[in-house]
Enzyme design. Structure first.
Site, mmCIF file in Angstrom:
data_model
loop_
_atom_site.group_PDB
_atom_site.id
_atom_site.type_symbol
_atom_site.label_atom_id
_atom_site.label_comp_id
_atom_site.label_asym_id
_atom_site.label_seq_id
_atom_site.Cartn_x
_atom_site.Cartn_y
_atom_site.Cartn_z
ATOM 1 N N GLY A 288 -3.763 -42.390 30.190
ATOM 2 C CA GLY A 288 -3.023 -43.579 30.595
ATOM 3 C C GLY A 288 -3.678 -44.305 31.754
ATOM 4 N N HIS B 44 1.008 -30.460 25.834
ATOM 5 C CA HIS B 44 0.389 -31.963 26.344
ATOM 6 C C HIS B 44 0.381 -31.675 28.104
ATOM 7 C CE1 HIS B 44 0.108 -35.774 27.457
ATOM 8 N NE2 HIS B 44 -0.309 -36.206 26.347
HETATM 9 P P1 PGA Z 1 -3.399 -42.486 26.588
HETATM 10 O O1 PGA Z 1 -2.603 -41.133 26.198
HETATM 11 O O2 PGA Z 1 -4.155 -43.000 25.400
HETATM 12 O O3 PGA Z 1 -2.284 -43.538 26.753
HETATM 13 O O4 PGA Z 1 -4.478 -42.410 27.576
HETATM 14 C C1 PGA Z 1 -3.231 -40.150 25.616
HETATM 15 C C2 PGA Z 1 -2.361 -39.095 25.447
HETATM 16 O O5 PGA Z 1 -1.522 -38.578 26.401
HETATM 17 O O6 PGA Z 1 -2.237 -38.059 24.349
#
Ligand code: PGA
Length: 246
Positions: free
Chosen positions: A174, A98
């Site tokens: 995010g 990730h």
């Molecule tokens: P998000 O995160 O949906 O909050 O943008 C996705 C992720 O990091 O897997």
């Protein structure tokens, strides 16, 4: 029948055991007894909540996954968790590489490949993440960055049965910004060319209101969801979008 869309909830470092259990139970109840679901739900809680989540999902079609694993199966690695330990708790999947691990823990693509290999050895399905930075996209390097990450992050043990690729542009995680449909279509076609039959997920600010559009782009086999996976209703709305417009 079309393959099930993979809808993965990455809870990151949020909540406590009771929250995890409650969310998992709510989702299990919501899908119980429904035949022919167009999606497969996968929940990836923080490590300390994997056991409670897996327990809450016992007997459900919903699967559990870890958020990271070590590349070795045991040893003097304080604070780390082996893939086999996740398997032992009832996990089927594990996320590796990730962008938050690549960024905050300086994980390289070669390490990510070693983690994916360890996941395979433990009998887990590895969700291998790749994604370019905003600066790389602005410099016109998105395609070459992703091609390089794929080349180094996918181990030789990877098959369409034990590996999934997640394309997550770092600037979309995010932030509330999603890549345009055209950019997703382009990047997923590029990844398909390199990763063959491996399922490919999109991630980055996926929510109920944009899921249907994203899930129907060619070569999008599912989504990896962070923030919006922390509410059972919102996460379910994303999953239900798999079946819309068919
Ligand atoms: P998000 O995160 O949906 O909050 O943008 C996705 C992720 O990091 O897997």
């Amino acid at each position: 029948m079309a393959p099930l869309k993979l809808i993965v909830g990455n809870w990151k470092m949020n909540g406590l055991t009771a929250d995890s259990r409650e969310r998992a139970e709510k989702l299990a109840v919501a899908v119980k007894g429904r035949g022919n679901l167009p999606f497969q739900l996968i929940l990836c809680p923080p490590a300390t909540m994997v056991a409670a989540t897996a327990e809450a999902l016992r007997g459900s079609v919903i699967k559990c996954g870890g958020q990271d694993c070590h590349e070795q199966s045991c040893g003097a690695f304080t604070g780390d968790i082996a893939a086999v330990m996740l398997k032992d708790l009832g996990c089927t999947y594990v996320i590796v590489g990730h962008s938050e691990r690549r960024q905050h823990h300086r994980e390289t693509s070669l390490q990510v490949a070693a983690k994916a290999k360890a996941a395979h050895a433990a009998g887990l399905i590895a969700i291998i993440c790749v994604g370019e930075l905003d600066s790389e996209r602005s410099a016109g390097q998105a395609d070459s960055v992703i091609a390089g990450q794929l080349k180094d992050s996918i181990p030789d043990t990877a098959t369409a049965e034990n590996s999934v690729i997640a394309y997550e542009p770092v600037w979309a995680i995010g932030t509330g910004k999603t890549a345009s449909s055209e950019d997703i279509r382009h990047m997923h076609a590029l990844i398909r060319g390199k990763a063959g039959k491996l399922p490919i997920l999109y991630g980055g600010s996926v929510k109920g209101s944009n899921a249907a559009e994203i899930l129907h782009i060619p070569n999008v086999d599912g989504v990896l969801v962070g923030g919006a996976s922390l509410k059972a209703e919102e996460f379910l709305a994303i999953a239900e979008a798999s079946g819309e417009g068919k």
